[in-house]
Design a protein around this motif. Sequence first.
Motif, mmCIF file in Angstrom:
data_model
loop_
_atom_site.group_PDB
_atom_site.id
_atom_site.type_symbol
_atom_site.label_atom_id
_atom_site.label_comp_id
_atom_site.label_asym_id
_atom_site.label_seq_id
_atom_site.Cartn_x
_atom_site.Cartn_y
_atom_site.Cartn_z
ATOM 1 N N UNK A 61 0.826 -1.120 -0.094
ATOM 2 C CA UNK A 61 0.094 -0.103 -0.182
ATOM 3 C C UNK A 61 1.067 1.096 -0.048
ATOM 4 N N UNK A 62 0.310 2.403 -0.415
ATOM 5 C CA UNK A 62 1.218 3.627 -0.238
ATOM 6 C C UNK A 62 1.627 3.810 1.053
ATOM 7 N N UNK A 67 -2.383 -13.668 5.126
ATOM 8 C CA UNK A 67 -2.031 -14.564 4.349
ATOM 9 C C UNK A 67 -1.133 -14.206 3.135
ATOM 10 N N UNK A 68 -0.296 -14.947 2.898
ATOM 11 C CA UNK A 68 0.914 -14.732 2.074
ATOM 12 C C UNK A 68 0.943 -15.601 0.803
ATOM 13 N N UNK A 82 1.775 -10.365 0.064
ATOM 14 C CA UNK A 82 1.024 -10.464 1.427
ATOM 15 C C UNK A 82 -0.314 -9.536 1.095
ATOM 16 N N UNK A 83 -1.176 -9.700 1.932
ATOM 17 C CA UNK A 83 -2.486 -9.176 1.930
ATOM 18 C C UNK A 83 -2.312 -7.609 2.803
ATOM 19 N N UNK A 84 -2.576 -6.731 1.527
ATOM 20 C CA UNK A 84 -2.373 -5.192 2.045
ATOM 21 C C UNK A 84 -3.486 -4.752 2.998
ATOM 22 N N UNK A 140 0.980 -1.046 11.181
ATOM 23 C CA UNK A 140 1.934 -0.263 10.463
ATOM 24 C C UNK A 140 3.481 -0.012 11.079
ATOM 25 N N UNK A 141 4.141 -1.167 11.005
ATOM 26 C CA UNK A 141 5.392 -0.920 11.834
ATOM 27 C C UNK A 141 6.315 -0.285 10.877
#
Length: 140
Positions: A42-43, A105-106, A124-126, A135-136
């Motif tokens: 994602x952005x 899930x990946x 991976x699932x965004x 959001x690490x």
Amino acid sequence: MTVPMTAAELYRHGLRLLLEKDIPGWVDLWDEDGVLEFPFAPQGWPERLEGRQAIADYMRHYPDHVDLHDFPDVHIHRTTVPGTIVVEMRGVGRLVKTDSPFDMTYIAVVTVEDGRITSYRDYWNPLAVQQPGADFVGAN
């Protein structure tokens, strides 16, 4: 002479290291010039990391944000390309900041050469990182 692990063996070893929160050990599985890609990032999240050091910098604080407990559904598929596997899996645990469940899930396409990961495309699932505490990347 030691025979290098197969791609599947190396991948499963890497999962054990992640569960043990041994990020330096996991990074050591990478080739110096390895590339980690996130086609569905994602952005604000990286799409491509080039080199072991960039991967180490990205993963350094992962255990401070995601407490992995298990990879309950790991399916490794061999391909016709030597050293390349396709992996379907789930990672489960908890988000440290919120103490809420983590379930991702990946699908990954991983290439290993001479016992080191040279390419890892992580699909991976965004949607899973939209929950608070996931959001690490921005928190490092």
